[in-house]
Design an enzyme around this catalytic site. Structure first.
Site, PDB file in Angstrom:
ATOM      1  N   ASP A   1      -5.974  -2.529   5.216  1.00 54.75           N
ATOM      2  CA  ASP A   1      -4.556  -0.974   5.672  1.00 54.75           C
ATOM      3  C   ASP A   1      -3.832  -1.714   4.080  1.00 54.75           C
ATOM      4  O   ASP A   1      -3.689  -3.035   3.832  1.00 54.75           O
ATOM      5  CB  ASP A   1      -4.493  -1.390   7.105  1.00 54.75           C
TER       6      ASP A   1
ATOM      7  N   SER B   1      -2.620 -12.877  11.897  1.00 55.10           N
ATOM      8  CA  SER B   1      -3.999 -12.792  11.071  1.00 55.10           C
ATOM      9  C   SER B   1      -4.538 -12.182   9.751  1.00 55.10           C
ATOM     10  O   SER B   1      -5.472 -12.974   8.992  1.00 55.10           O
ATOM     11  CB  SER B   1      -4.550 -10.710  11.547  1.00 55.10           C
TER      12      SER B   1
ATOM     13  N   HIS C   1      -2.152  -5.507   5.163  1.00 53.36           N
ATOM     14  CA  HIS C   1      -3.283  -6.848   5.007  1.00 53.36           C
ATOM     15  C   HIS C   1      -4.290  -7.163   4.031  1.00 53.36           C
ATOM     16  O   HIS C   1      -4.124  -5.924   3.013  1.00 53.36           O
ATOM     17  CB  HIS C   1      -4.014  -6.387   5.657  1.00 53.36           C
TER      18      HIS C   1
END
Length: 439
Positions: free
Chosen positions: A342, A45, A345
């Site tokens: 968050d 991600s 990340h």
């Protein structure tokens, strides 16, 4: 000589500063980068530009990758996934890519925080060992091949039993390797079983060879209610080479004696016809393989540490797997601390580390990336590209082929420095003699 330095200080200060600049120049940068545009990144991600969410966060704020690279065509990444996860489990993403300089920034999506165990009283540490061995094989091979992709492996089994899923935990279900159930006409698991499979279309294949390392108890349909020692092997029917290993640990799958779980080795096999053989317990064979194509001149991969913020448990298995000479490991000293998305990340330091993908460098080495190819006060260890003071360092041999231009430049600078020192010494000696004569 000390008095002369004091007398020369005003005139020699610039010379000393100049030498300091020359010999402190072009230090290695703690980044991942590339020598040219022939590169590729495998990620999750933190480099997945296609991830979509509707939670009010700024667009692409989860990325550690610079968004300018989203349309480069040199990234294969999937939120929530990893090469290891796709290789072993139903949760699959079809990673594929090709490049001379290959970078990996993934792996965290299978970590101790997931706590995967194959059996109820299994051992997640065994899976961390599997992860380390898997990535060690991938890194080693991608230093020698340009292309990585996944392929399915079909098999032919002569019995009536069907595949069974015996490794499930929470959201993860193992489907590589495939396990064949016990044949109904046997009262226990003490029988030999085999199946054929073919590997074709790639230069090499990475496949799993796994055993339940410990004492496996038969299923409820096993009247004998015995414990079994797993034994698995793959036989190359074209070359006669046999690959295999047996269970060795004295552990089981009970509260009193826990620890039984799957231990895997990751074989690099050539194309051919193979036979999977089990001498006891369940037959297993590969259902997926990593396809390696297009051999290249040896070029180490670059691996970025893939870890969570300290609020979630991580592992260091990619660091364990990343070994010289086939791999350069890059990390930061600070805790991973995400920004607007968050805590897991968008870390500032990792964004800085990946910012090197925005531009080419002259040399990639163990210490980092060198922007220039002229001079440096740090000798590049295991350097590749056009390295300062030396060109390519050959595979497995720390013997450098000197680049003549930096050597000539150093010689010229040294010659100029010697001439200046001789001139200044002569000047001050002459000046002192004149003053002494006048006195």
């Amino acid at each position: 000589m000390g008095c002369m330095c004091i007398a020369m200080a005003p005139r020699t200060l610039l010379l000393l500063i100049g030498c300091q600049l020359v010999f402190g120049f072009n230090e290695p940068l703690n980044i991942v980068s590339h020598l040219n545009d022939d590169w590729f990144l495998f990620g999750d991600s933190r480099s997945d530009c296609t991830y979509v969410e509707n939670n009010g966060h700024p667009k692409l704020d989860w990325l550690d990758l610079d968004p300018k690279l989203c349309n480069s065509g040199r990234i294969s990444a999937k939120s929530g996934n990893s090469l290891f996860r796709s290789f072993h489990f139903i949760d699959f993403y079809n990673y594929s890519g090709e490049g001379d300089q290959v970078i990996f920034y993934e792996g965290v999506n299978f970590s101790p925080s997931h706590g995967f165990k194959c059996l109820a009283y299994g051992d997640n540490k065994r899976w961390m060992g599997n992860k380390a061995r898997f990535y060690a094989r991938v890194y080693e091979k991608m230093a020698q091949y340009r292309s990585l992709s996944f392929v399915n492996v079909s098999y032919a089994y002569g019995g009536n039993a069907k595949p069974t899923s015996i490794c499930k935990d929470k959201t993860l279900t193992l489907n590589n390797p495939t396990f064949i159930s016990k044949e109904s006409n046997y009262v226990d698991y003490y029988y030999e079983s085999e199946a054929n499979f073919t590997l074709q279309g790639c230069d090499e294949f990475i496949v799993p060879l796994c055993v339940f390392n410990g004492h496996s108890k038969g299923s409820s349909s096993d009247p004998a209610n015995k414990y079994y020692t797993d034994s698995q092997s793959y036989y190359n029917m074209d070359t006669g080479v046999l690959y295999g290993f047996n269970s060795t640990l004295d552990v089981g799958n009970t509260v009193q004696n826990p620890g039984l779980d799957l231990t895997c080795r990751y074989l690099a096999l050539t194309p051919g016809n193979y036979k999977a053989v089990s001498l006891e317990y369940l037959l297993s064979l590969p259902s997926k393989a990593i396809c390696l194509r297009k051999p290249k001149s040896f070029m180490p991969v670059q691996v970025v540490d893939s870890r969570w913020n300290s609020t979630r448990q991580s592992d260091n298995m990619t660091a364990v797997a990343c070994q010289l000479p086939y791999c350069f490991f890059r990390n930061t000293s600070a805790d991973y601390s995400g920004g607007t998305h968050d805590v897991h990340h968008g870390d500032f330091h990792f964004r800085q580390l990946l910012s090197g993908l925005l531009y080419n460098v002259s040399c990639i080495a163990q210490q980092g990336a060198f922007v220039y190819n002229n001079v440096s006060s740090s000798w590049p260890a295991y350097g590749y590209g056009h390295c300062p003071t030396a060109a390519n360092i050959g595979y497995m041999a720390p013997v450098c082929i000197y680049d003549p231009l930096p050597v000539i430049l150093l010689g010229v600078l040294l010659g100029i420095a010697v001439l200046i020192i001789v001139f200044l010494m002569f000047y001050f000696m002459t000046d002192s003699g004149v003053r002494l004569h006048e006195a």
